[in-house]
Motif scaffolding. Structure first.
Motif, PDB file in Angstrom:
ATOM      1  N   LYS A  83      44.048  54.685  37.383  1.00 15.89           N
ATOM      2  CA  LYS A  83      44.707  53.667  38.200  1.00 15.89           C
ATOM      3  C   LYS A  83      46.216  53.726  37.993  1.00 15.89           C
ATOM      4  N   GLU A  84      46.933  53.186  38.966  1.00 22.11           N
ATOM      5  CA  GLU A  84      48.383  53.098  38.818  1.00 22.11           C
ATOM      6  C   GLU A  84      48.695  52.165  37.666  1.00 22.11           C
ATOM      7  N   GLU A  85      49.782  52.443  36.977  1.00 27.39           N
ATOM      8  CA  GLU A  85      50.158  51.666  35.793  1.00 27.39           C
ATOM      9  C   GLU A  85      50.240  50.176  36.100  1.00 27.39           C
ATOM     10  N   SER A  86      50.812  49.812  37.231  1.00 20.77           N
ATOM     11  CA  SER A  86      50.983  48.400  37.555  1.00 20.77           C
ATOM     12  C   SER A  86      49.633  47.697  37.698  1.00 20.77           C
ATOM     13  N   GLU A  87      48.633  48.394  38.229  1.00 16.42           N
ATOM     14  CA  GLU A  87      47.316  47.798  38.372  1.00 16.42           C
ATOM     15  C   GLU A  87      46.680  47.561  37.012  1.00 16.42           C
ATOM     16  N   VAL A  88      46.843  48.506  36.108  1.00 10.47           N
ATOM     17  CA  VAL A  88      46.281  48.370  34.772  1.00 10.47           C
ATOM     18  C   VAL A  88      46.959  47.217  34.040  1.00 10.47           C
ATOM     19  N   VAL A  89      48.274  47.109  34.190  1.00 12.88           N
ATOM     20  CA  VAL A  89      49.011  46.020  33.551  1.00 12.88           C
ATOM     21  C   VAL A  89      48.499  44.678  34.064  1.00 12.88           C
ATOM     22  N   ASP A  90      48.309  44.557  35.371  1.00 10.47           N
ATOM     23  CA  ASP A  90      47.787  43.312  35.939  1.00 10.47           C
ATOM     24  C   ASP A  90      46.410  42.982  35.368  1.00 10.47           C
ATOM     25  N   ASP A  91      45.548  44.006  35.221  1.00  2.39           N
ATOM     26  CA  ASP A  91      44.214  43.794  34.654  1.00  2.39           C
ATOM     27  C   ASP A  91      44.311  43.285  33.216  1.00  2.39           C
ATOM     28  N   VAL A  92      45.185  43.904  32.440  1.00  2.00           N
ATOM     29  CA  VAL A  92      45.335  43.518  31.036  1.00  2.00           C
ATOM     30  C   VAL A  92      45.889  42.102  30.930  1.00  2.00           C
ATOM     31  N   VAL A  93      46.899  41.774  31.728  1.00  4.56           N
ATOM     32  CA  VAL A  93      47.489  40.430  31.701  1.00  4.56           C
ATOM     33  C   VAL A  93      46.430  39.386  32.068  1.00  4.56           C
ATOM     34  N   ALA A  94      45.651  39.652  33.103  1.00  5.47           N
ATOM     35  CA  ALA A  94      44.607  38.702  33.501  1.00  5.47           C
ATOM     36  C   ALA A  94      43.595  38.525  32.376  1.00  5.47           C
ATOM     37  N   GLY A  95      43.225  39.607  31.736  1.00  5.68           N
ATOM     38  CA  GLY A  95      42.288  39.529  30.623  1.00  5.68           C
ATOM     39  C   GLY A  95      42.845  38.729  29.460  1.00  5.68           C
ATOM     40  N   LEU A  96      44.113  38.943  29.151  1.00  9.02           N
ATOM     41  CA  LEU A  96      44.746  38.201  28.058  1.00  9.02           C
ATOM     42  C   LEU A  96      44.869  36.718  28.387  1.00  9.02           C
ATOM     43  N   GLN A  97      45.191  36.402  29.633  1.00  6.49           N
ATOM     44  CA  GLN A  97      45.269  34.998  30.039  1.00  6.49           C
ATOM     45  C   GLN A  97      43.900  34.340  29.910  1.00  6.49           C
ATOM     46  N   PHE A  98      42.871  35.062  30.316  1.00  2.00           N
ATOM     47  CA  PHE A  98      41.515  34.541  30.213  1.00  2.00           C
ATOM     48  C   PHE A  98      41.160  34.262  28.748  1.00  2.00           C
ATOM     49  N   LEU A  99      41.457  35.217  27.870  1.00  2.00           N
ATOM     50  CA  LEU A  99      41.156  35.033  26.446  1.00  2.00           C
ATOM     51  C   LEU A  99      41.932  33.860  25.853  1.00  2.00           C
ATOM     52  N   ALA A 100      43.190  33.716  26.244  1.00  2.00           N
ATOM     53  CA  ALA A 100      44.004  32.605  25.738  1.00  2.00           C
ATOM     54  C   ALA A 100      43.421  31.270  26.185  1.00  2.00           C
ATOM     55  N   MET A 101      42.994  31.169  27.431  1.00  2.00           N
ATOM     56  CA  MET A 101      42.406  29.936  27.936  1.00  2.00           C
ATOM     57  C   MET A 101      41.058  29.662  27.271  1.00  2.00           C
ATOM     58  N   ARG A 102      40.337  30.700  26.957  1.00  2.00           N
ATOM     59  CA  ARG A 102      39.061  30.541  26.250  1.00  2.00           C
ATOM     60  C   ARG A 102      39.323  30.020  24.837  1.00  2.00           C
ATOM     61  N   ARG A 103      40.351  30.571  24.198  1.00  5.49           N
ATOM     62  CA  ARG A 103      40.686  30.174  22.827  1.00  5.49           C
ATOM     63  C   ARG A 103      41.136  28.716  22.765  1.00  5.49           C
ATOM     64  N   THR A 104      41.875  28.256  23.773  1.00  2.43           N
ATOM     65  CA  THR A 104      42.372  26.876  23.765  1.00  2.43           C
ATOM     66  C   THR A 104      41.338  25.878  24.277  1.00  2.43           C
TER      67      THR A 104
END
Length: 156
Positions: A83-104
């Motif tokens: 995948k293009e780098e920008s798409e992978v970055v978006d996937d990772v950011v979304a995953g991290l946001q999800f994990l942060a919301m799960r943690r809180t």
């Protein structure tokens, strides 16, 4: 120890990524498009030999997700590598946001039906995050996270 050998190659384009994988997966071999297409077929995917040759020639720069998955099958790697780098970055950011919301505690759990081994698709994760932001009145992304655009526009 050659420092040029140790340095990771710059892999920005699809062509560079595929050339790199050919070199690492089949060292010292000349791989034809037909050979690779047959390999993908043996592993349960579909990719035409001419399309693979066009990728190697740099004529194809933005293939469909199905083509990326076929490349992953052929090389035995996660298809998201292509995948293009920008798409992978978006996937990772979304995953991290999800994990942060799960943690809180903002998200207590997610149940999905019909998910494959890849889990939630990035688009579904983005959608779930946008619904959560709306329901909690949060109008922006988590602190420190880059902005995330909703795939396909506003959805209205």
């Amino acid at each position: 120890m050659d420092s040029a050998e140790e340095r990771a190659p710059e892999l920005r384009t699809l062509q560079q990524k595929v050339e790199y994988m050919v070199e690492k997966t089949f060292p010292g071999q000349k791989i034809s498009g037909r050979f690779f297409a047959d390999l993908v077929k043996e592993r349960g995917g579909s990719l035409s030999h001419s399309y693979f040759s066009n990728i190697l020639a740099g004529k194809v720069t933005q293939p469909s997700e199905d083509i990326l998955k076929a490349l992953g099958l052929g090389f035995g790697v996660d298809w998201r590598f292509f995948k293009e780098e920008s798409e992978v970055v978006d996937d990772v950011v979304a995953g991290l946001q999800f994990l942060a919301m799960r943690r809180t505690g903002e998200i207590s759990g997610v149940a999905g039906r019909g998910l494959d081994e890849d889990g939630l698709p990035p688009e579904l994760l983005q959608f779930a995050l946008s619904l959560l932001r709306e329901s909690t009145g949060q109008t922006k992304d988590l602190p420190g996270a880059p902005g995330t655009a909703t795939p396909g526009g506003s959805g209205k």
